[in-house]
Design a protein around this motif. Structure first.
Motif, PDB file in Angstrom:
ATOM      1  N   PHE A   1     -10.830   3.850   6.729  1.00  0.00           N
ATOM      2  CA  PHE A   1     -12.109   4.070   6.050  1.00  0.00           C
ATOM      3  C   PHE A   1     -11.875   4.574   4.630  1.00  0.00           C
ATOM      4  O   PHE A   1     -12.533   4.129   3.682  1.00  0.00           O
ATOM      5  CB  PHE A   1     -12.965   5.070   6.832  1.00  0.00           C
ATOM      6  CG  PHE A   1     -14.326   5.277   6.231  1.00  0.00           C
ATOM      7  CD1 PHE A   1     -15.384   4.455   6.578  1.00  0.00           C
ATOM      8  CD2 PHE A   1     -14.555   6.275   5.291  1.00  0.00           C
ATOM      9  CE1 PHE A   1     -16.641   4.622   6.013  1.00  0.00           C
ATOM     10  CE2 PHE A   1     -15.807   6.460   4.719  1.00  0.00           C
ATOM     11  CZ  PHE A   1     -16.851   5.624   5.076  1.00  0.00           C
ATOM     12  N   ARG A   2     -10.956   5.500   4.458  1.00  0.00           N
ATOM     13  CA  ARG A   2     -10.685   6.020   3.109  1.00  0.00           C
ATOM     14  C   ARG A   2     -10.171   4.915   2.191  1.00  0.00           C
ATOM     15  O   ARG A   2     -10.471   4.894   0.993  1.00  0.00           O
ATOM     16  CB  ARG A   2      -9.676   7.168   3.180  1.00  0.00           C
ATOM     17  CG  ARG A   2     -10.220   8.432   3.834  1.00  0.00           C
ATOM     18  CD  ARG A   2      -9.449   9.660   3.382  1.00  0.00           C
ATOM     19  NE  ARG A   2      -8.032   9.545   3.647  1.00  0.00           N
ATOM     20  CZ  ARG A   2      -7.419  10.076   4.705  1.00  0.00           C
ATOM     21  NH1 ARG A   2      -8.119  10.760   5.603  1.00  0.00           N
ATOM     22  NH2 ARG A   2      -6.122   9.928   4.875  1.00  0.00           N
ATOM     23  N   LEU A   3      -9.405   4.002   2.750  1.00  0.00           N
ATOM     24  CA  LEU A   3      -8.889   2.894   1.954  1.00  0.00           C
ATOM     25  C   LEU A   3     -10.022   2.067   1.362  1.00  0.00           C
ATOM     26  O   LEU A   3      -9.925   1.582   0.225  1.00  0.00           O
ATOM     27  CB  LEU A   3      -7.994   2.003   2.836  1.00  0.00           C
ATOM     28  CG  LEU A   3      -7.375   0.768   2.188  1.00  0.00           C
ATOM     29  CD1 LEU A   3      -6.464   1.147   1.027  1.00  0.00           C
ATOM     30  CD2 LEU A   3      -6.601  -0.047   3.233  1.00  0.00           C
TER      31      LEU A   3
ATOM     32  N   LEU B   1       0.827  -1.207   0.000  1.00  0.00           N
ATOM     33  CA  LEU B   1       0.000   0.000   0.000  1.00  0.00           C
ATOM     34  C   LEU B   1       0.861   1.256   0.000  1.00  0.00           C
ATOM     35  O   LEU B   1       1.931   1.305   0.614  1.00  0.00           O
ATOM     36  CB  LEU B   1      -0.917   0.015   1.229  1.00  0.00           C
ATOM     37  CG  LEU B   1      -2.050  -1.010   1.249  1.00  0.00           C
ATOM     38  CD1 LEU B   1      -2.742  -1.012   2.619  1.00  0.00           C
ATOM     39  CD2 LEU B   1      -3.066  -0.718   0.150  1.00  0.00           C
ATOM     40  N   SER B   2       0.372   2.283  -0.695  1.00  0.00           N
ATOM     41  CA  SER B   2       1.052   3.576  -0.720  1.00  0.00           C
ATOM     42  C   SER B   2       0.052   4.676  -0.391  1.00  0.00           C
ATOM     43  O   SER B   2      -1.153   4.433  -0.275  1.00  0.00           O
ATOM     44  CB  SER B   2       1.662   3.833  -2.101  1.00  0.00           C
ATOM     45  OG  SER B   2       0.636   3.932  -3.087  1.00  0.00           O
ATOM     46  N   ASP B   3       0.507   5.900  -0.259  1.00  0.00           N
ATOM     47  CA  ASP B   3      -0.355   7.014   0.121  1.00  0.00           C
ATOM     48  C   ASP B   3      -1.520   7.194  -0.847  1.00  0.00           C
ATOM     49  O   ASP B   3      -2.635   7.541  -0.436  1.00  0.00           O
ATOM     50  CB  ASP B   3       0.452   8.311   0.197  1.00  0.00           C
ATOM     51  CG  ASP B   3       1.409   8.335   1.375  1.00  0.00           C
ATOM     52  OD1 ASP B   3       1.251   7.493   2.277  1.00  0.00           O
ATOM     53  OD2 ASP B   3       2.308   9.196   1.391  1.00  0.00           O
ATOM     54  N   LYS B   4      -1.300   6.967  -2.136  1.00  0.00           N
ATOM     55  CA  LYS B   4      -2.359   7.192  -3.128  1.00  0.00           C
ATOM     56  C   LYS B   4      -3.528   6.214  -2.953  1.00  0.00           C
ATOM     57  O   LYS B   4      -4.643   6.483  -3.405  1.00  0.00           O
ATOM     58  CB  LYS B   4      -1.805   7.098  -4.540  1.00  0.00           C
ATOM     59  CG  LYS B   4      -1.357   5.702  -4.959  1.00  0.00           C
ATOM     60  CD  LYS B   4      -0.863   5.703  -6.401  1.00  0.00           C
ATOM     61  CE  LYS B   4      -0.469   4.286  -6.844  1.00  0.00           C
ATOM     62  NZ  LYS B   4       0.004   4.268  -8.252  1.00  0.00           N
TER      63      LYS B   4
END
Length: 756
Positions: A623-625, A396-399
C-alpha cells in the motif's frame, strides 16, 4: 474411498436464489414461492453432486443469507428487539440480517464480519442476559428429510457451538461459558431429531479451531463436546475443520473426544499433514481429507494430491473438499469466451466434484489415463511474462516504500490547502447503480449502443450526482462510479495480466455476489483507468473531487490468484500499476485520492504468530508503494470495512495514509476505543450509518453517533461519512440518508461553536 464435500454454492448456476430472494423482498414473490424455489435448487444441486459421483451429500448447508445466522436462529439466539417486530419467522430472520423499518419500527441489522480469511461475510450473533437457548425452527431437519425423501445419501450439516460462541458478541454480564450447558442440551436435541431421518452422519463445522486456541478456549471446546458426544443418538459425528490447521487441539480431538470422523484441511497449509505424519491417525476414526481446494479455481494436481494422500497413515479416509465450495463459482463449463489454454485449467464447484471422483478412481487403481492426462495439463501451463514488470520490481529499494514529509507535516499542509470545515463530510465513493445504469452497460456489451453513447450516459449521471452532492452540502465529492461494474473487476479489466469470467459469481453476503477476476499473467497498467471520469467530475465543481481507486491488496485478495508465484510478488506488480494511476490523477490536479483496501485483513493468517512474516510484512508496504511518490499536499484516503481491524490497528496506521474511513456503525463504534488505545495518528471517518440496510437513519440518530465519536476522538481528526459505498442501495433511501447525514453534521458543528 467415499467422496464428499463440505458444502456447495447455494446461489444457483445463474444466481436463481439471489433473484428470487430479492423479488420476495420487493413483494413480487410470495413466501411460499420463495420456499419452493429454494426447494427446487436444493434438489437440483443434490442431483448434480450425485451424478458427479459424490457419495455423501451435504444437507443443511443451504442458506437464504448466512449459515452462522441459520445456526444462531435455530438455537433461538435472537435479540428481543427483532422478536418484538411481530414478523413471520422468515421475515424476522431477514430483519436480523438487513435491518427493518416501517412506520412503527426502525431496527438496525446485526453486525456483519468477514468469514475467516474469505470474502464471504457472516452476521455476528448477539447473546444477551435474556438469551434462552432452545430449538427455534426446523430448517436443518426439514432439509435433511427432504434429501432423504428424494433418495440422496445425505449427511446433516450445521455450524458448531464453539465457532458460534467464538464469533458472537455478548451484551450484558453473561459470557460464552454461561451458555455451555444450554448449548449442549440443544445440540443433543439436534442430534436426536437428525437421527430420526435415518442419516448416518452429521457434520459439525468448527473452523474456529484454526485460530489460536488458548487454555480457556480449550476448556470451552472440551466441555461442549464432552457433553454433546455423550449422547449422539446413534449418529456418527464428524468434526469438520477448514481454512487452517488444528495444532492446538489435535491430540484432544483424535484421542480424547469421541468423534467418529475428523475433517482436516490439507490445502490451507502443511501443518495438518505434519500433525498426521508425526502423531498418526486413530484406526477407529474416519479422516475426512480436504484435498481439493475449496477457495481457488485451478485444476487439482492429481500427482501432488496422490503423493499427499500416500503420506497419510489412516485406515479410513473420505476424500473431500478443503472447505465449502461456496467460495468458488458454480461451473466453468459456461466460460467458453476464455481462450482454450486458460479455460482448460479452470475448476469451479461442479468441476471439483469431478476431480474428487477422478482421485477416487486413481487411488482405486487402473486409471493411469486420468493421471497422465492431468500431468499433461499441468505441463501445458503458460503464464504471460512481462520482462519490464519484472525489471521494475527487481529495481525497487526501501526508499520507494516511504512517503515524505512526515504525516504530521502533511496534515498541516493539507489543512491549509483544502480549508475544509470541521467534521468534513464525504461518501465512500460509489452511488446507487440503478437499473438504467446496468442496462446502459449491457447495451454497450451487446453492441446496441456506441462507446460514445455509453460515455455520454455516464457523464449525464456524473453531472446529476455532482449537482446533488453540492445541493445537500457535502464537502468532498465523488463522481459516483457509474462506469464501474465492480471495484476489483473494473480495475482488472484495465490492467494487463487479468482474465474474466462471464458467469463466475461467488456469494459475498446475502444476495450480494462478486465476480472475481483471475490473475493469469504479469500485471501492468497500459493506460489511464479513472482519469477521464474524475477530471470531468472535477470540472463541474469548485469543491474537491476525490479520485477513487482500489488498492493492490484488495485487488489481489478479491481475485483468484496465480499459484506459480508468491502473493508478495503478485501484489507488488499490482501496486506499481496502481501507483501509475495515482500519479496520473495527481498530474491532472486531483488533490484527494482514495485508495480503498477493504480486504486488507481478509487474508491475514488465522494464527497470530504468522501475521507478519506471512502477510503484513508485504501487504502494508504494498500500500505504501502505491502512494509514496505523491506530493505532500495530495491527500491520500483509504477505506476498510466489515472485518475486525482492532487487532491490527498499528499495521493500519503504518499504511501512512492521511485519512482512513472505517465501517463502524454495525459494530457500535467499538473500533474507536481501539484506535484511541493504540494512539492512532491518521485522521479517521468512522461510518455513521449502515449502508447494507435499506433503513434511513434519522438526523437525531446520526447526530447522536457523531456525539459518541467526538467524545473519544479530537474534532480535528474526524470525518463524517457512511460506512461503505452506496452502490447496492436504492436512490431514494440513499439521498434521504445523505441529506440527514449533512444536516446532522451541521447541527453538531453549531453545537461545537456554542460551547467555545
Amino acid at each position: 474411498m467415499t467422496t464428499t464435500i463440505i458444502g456447495f454454492p447455494r446461489i444457483g448456476e445463474n444466481r436463481e436464489l439471489k433473484f428470487a430472494t430479492e423479488h420476495y423482498w420487493k413483494q413480487e414473490l410470495t413466501q411460499d414461492e420463495l420456499l419452493q424455489k429454494a426447494h427446487e435448487l436444493r434438489l437440483k444441486h443434490w442431483k448434480l453432486q450425485k451424478d458427479a459421483g459424490i457419495d455423501l451429500i451435504p444437507a443443511g448447508d443451504f442458506s437464504f443469507f448466512d449459515g452462522l445466522l441459520d445456526a444462531s436462529y435455530l438455537l433461538n439466539v435472537v435479540p428481543k428487539r427483532y422478536k418484538e417486530l411481530g414478523l413471520s419467522a422468515l421475515d424476522e430472520y431477514f430483519a436480523i440480517a438487513r435491518g427493518f423499518q416501517n412506520d412503527e419500527h426502525s431496527v438496525k441489522a446485526l453486525p456483519m464480519m468477514k468469514w475467516f480469511n474469505t470474502n464471504y461475510h457472516y452476521i455476528v450473533p448477539e447473546f444477551d442476559d435474556d438469551t434462552e437457548i432452545k430449538l427455534n425452527g426446523t430448517k436443518i431437519f426439514d432439509e435433511v428429510q427432504e434429501a432423504k425423501d428424494a433418495g440422496f445419501n445425505a449427511k446433516a450439516v450445521i455450524d458448531g457451538p464453539y465457532t458460534l460462541l467464538k464469533l458472537s458478541r455478548f451484551i450484558g454480564k453473561k459470557q460464552a461459558a454461561d451458555f455451555v450447558d444450554d448449548l449442549i442440551k440443544a445440540y443433543n436435541e439436534i442430534l436426536a431429531k437428525v437421527a430420526e431421518s435415518g442419516v448416518e452422519w452429521i457434520q459439525i463445522d468448527e473452523p474456529a479451531l484454526s485460530f489460536d486456541v488458548n487454555d480457556a478456549d480449550h476448556e470451552l471446546f472440551t466441555k461442549l463436546y464432552e457433553g454433546i458426544l455423550a449422547n449422539k443418538a446413534g449418529l456418527k459425528v464428524n468434526l469438520q475443520t477448514y481454512f487452517g490447521d488444528v495444532r492446538d487441539v489435535y491430540e484432544e480431538i483424535t484421542t480424547k473426544l469421541a468423534f467418529d470422523g475428523i475433517g482436516l484441511d490439507f490445502v490451507a497449509n502443511k501443518k495438518n499433514l505434519e500433525l498426521v505424519e508425526k502423531n498418526g491417525f486413530p484406526a477407529d476414526r474416519v479422516l475426512f481429507a480436504g484435498i481439493v481446494n475449496g477457495k481457488n479455481i485451478w485444476r487439482n494436481d492429481y500427482e501432488a494430491t496422490v503423493a499427499t494422500l500416500k503420506k497419510i497413515d489412516a485406515k479410513n479416509v473420505v476424500l473431500s473438499s478443503s472447505s465449502s465450495l461456496q467460495h468458488v463459482p458454480f461451473t466453468a463449463k459456461n466460460e467458453q469466451q476464455l481462450p482454450a489454454d486458460i479455460q482448460k485449467h479452470l475448476s469451479f464447484a461442479t468441476e471439483k466434484l469431478a476431480e474428487l471422483h477422478d482421485l477416487d478412481q486413481i487411488l482405486a487403481g487402473g486409471h493411469d489415463d486420468l493421471l497422465k492426462a492431468n500431468q499433461d495439463l499441468f505441463q501445458s501451463v503458460k503464464h504471460p511474462v512481462n520482462d519490464q514488470v519484472k525489471e521494475r520490481v527487481a529495481n525497487l529499494s526501501d526508499k520507494d516504500y516511504q512517503r515524505t514529509p512526515s504525516r504530521a507535516e502533511r496534515e498541516a499542509i493539507q489543512k491549509k490547502e483544502f480549508d475544509l470545515p470541521e467534521l468534513p463530510t464525504t461518501t465512500i465513493g460509489s452511488f446507487p447503480q440503478t437499473k438504467d445504469v446496468r442496462q446502459n452497460r449491457a447495451k454497450l456489451r451487446h453492441g446496441e449502443i456506441s462507446k460514445e453513447e455509453y460515455d455520454q450516459f455516464n457523464r449525464d449521471k456524473i453531472k446529476r450526482i455532482v449537482e446533488f452532492q453540492e445541493k445537500i452540502g457535502l464537502d468532498v465529492l465523488v463522481h459516483g462510479e457509474y462506469e464501474r461494474n465492480d471495484m476489483v473487476e473494473y480495475f482488472g479489466e484495465k490492467l494487463d495480466g487479468f482474465v474474466f469470467t462471464s458467469n463466475g459469481w461467488v456469494q459475498s453476503y446475502g444476495t450480494r455476489g462478486v465476480k472475481p477476476p483471475i490473475i493469469w499473467g504479469d500485471v501492468s497498467r497500459t493506460g489511464s483507468i479513472t482519469v477521464d471520469e474524475t477530471v470531468y467530475a472535477q470540472s463541474l465543481t469548485k469543491k474537491e473531487m476525490k479520485g477513487m481507486l482500489t488498492g493492490p491488496v484488495t485487488i489481489f485478495n478479491w481475485s483468484f490468484p496465480r499459484e506459480d508465484i508468491t502473493p508478495e510478488a503478485s501484489v507488488t506488480q499490482i501496486a506499481l500499476a496502481v501507483q501509475d494511476e495515482v500519479l496520473d490523477l495527481e498530474a491532472h490536479d486531483i488533490k484527494i485520492i482514495q485508495i480503498d483496501e477493504p480486504a486488507l485483513r481478509e487474508k491475514l493468517p488465522l494464527r497470530k504468530s504468522d501475521w507478519f512474516k506471512e502477510y503484513l510484512d508485504w501487504a502494508v508496504p504494498a500500500f505504501r508503494l502505491v502512494h509514496s511518490p505523491v506530493q505532500a499536499s495530495t491527500q491520500i484516503h483509504t477505506h476498510m470495512c466489515y472485518s475486525e481491524f482492532g487487532d491490527i490497528v498499528k499495521a493500519i496506521d503504518d499504511l501512512d495514509a492521511d485519512v482512513i474511513s472505517f465501517e463502524a456503525s454495525r459494530s457500535d463504534l467499538t473500533l474507536i476505543d481501539q484506535l484511541v488505545a493504540a494512539n492512532f495518528q491518521t485522521e479517521v471517518g468512522p461510518g455513521v450509518y449502515d449502508i447494507h440496510s435499506p433503513r434511513v437513519p434519522s438526523v437525531e440518530e446520526i447526530e447522536n453517533i457523531i456525539g459518541k465519536i467526538l467524545a473519544k476522538l479530537p474534532t480535528s481528526k474526524v470525518w463524517i461519512n457512511p460506512d461503505c459505498g452506496l452502490k447496492t442501495r436504492g436512490e431514494k433511501e440513499t439521498f434521504a440518508s445523505l441529506e440527514n447525514l449533512v444536516e446532522a453534521t451541521k447541527k453538531v458543528r453549531g453545537s461545537l461553536h456554542e460551547t467555545r
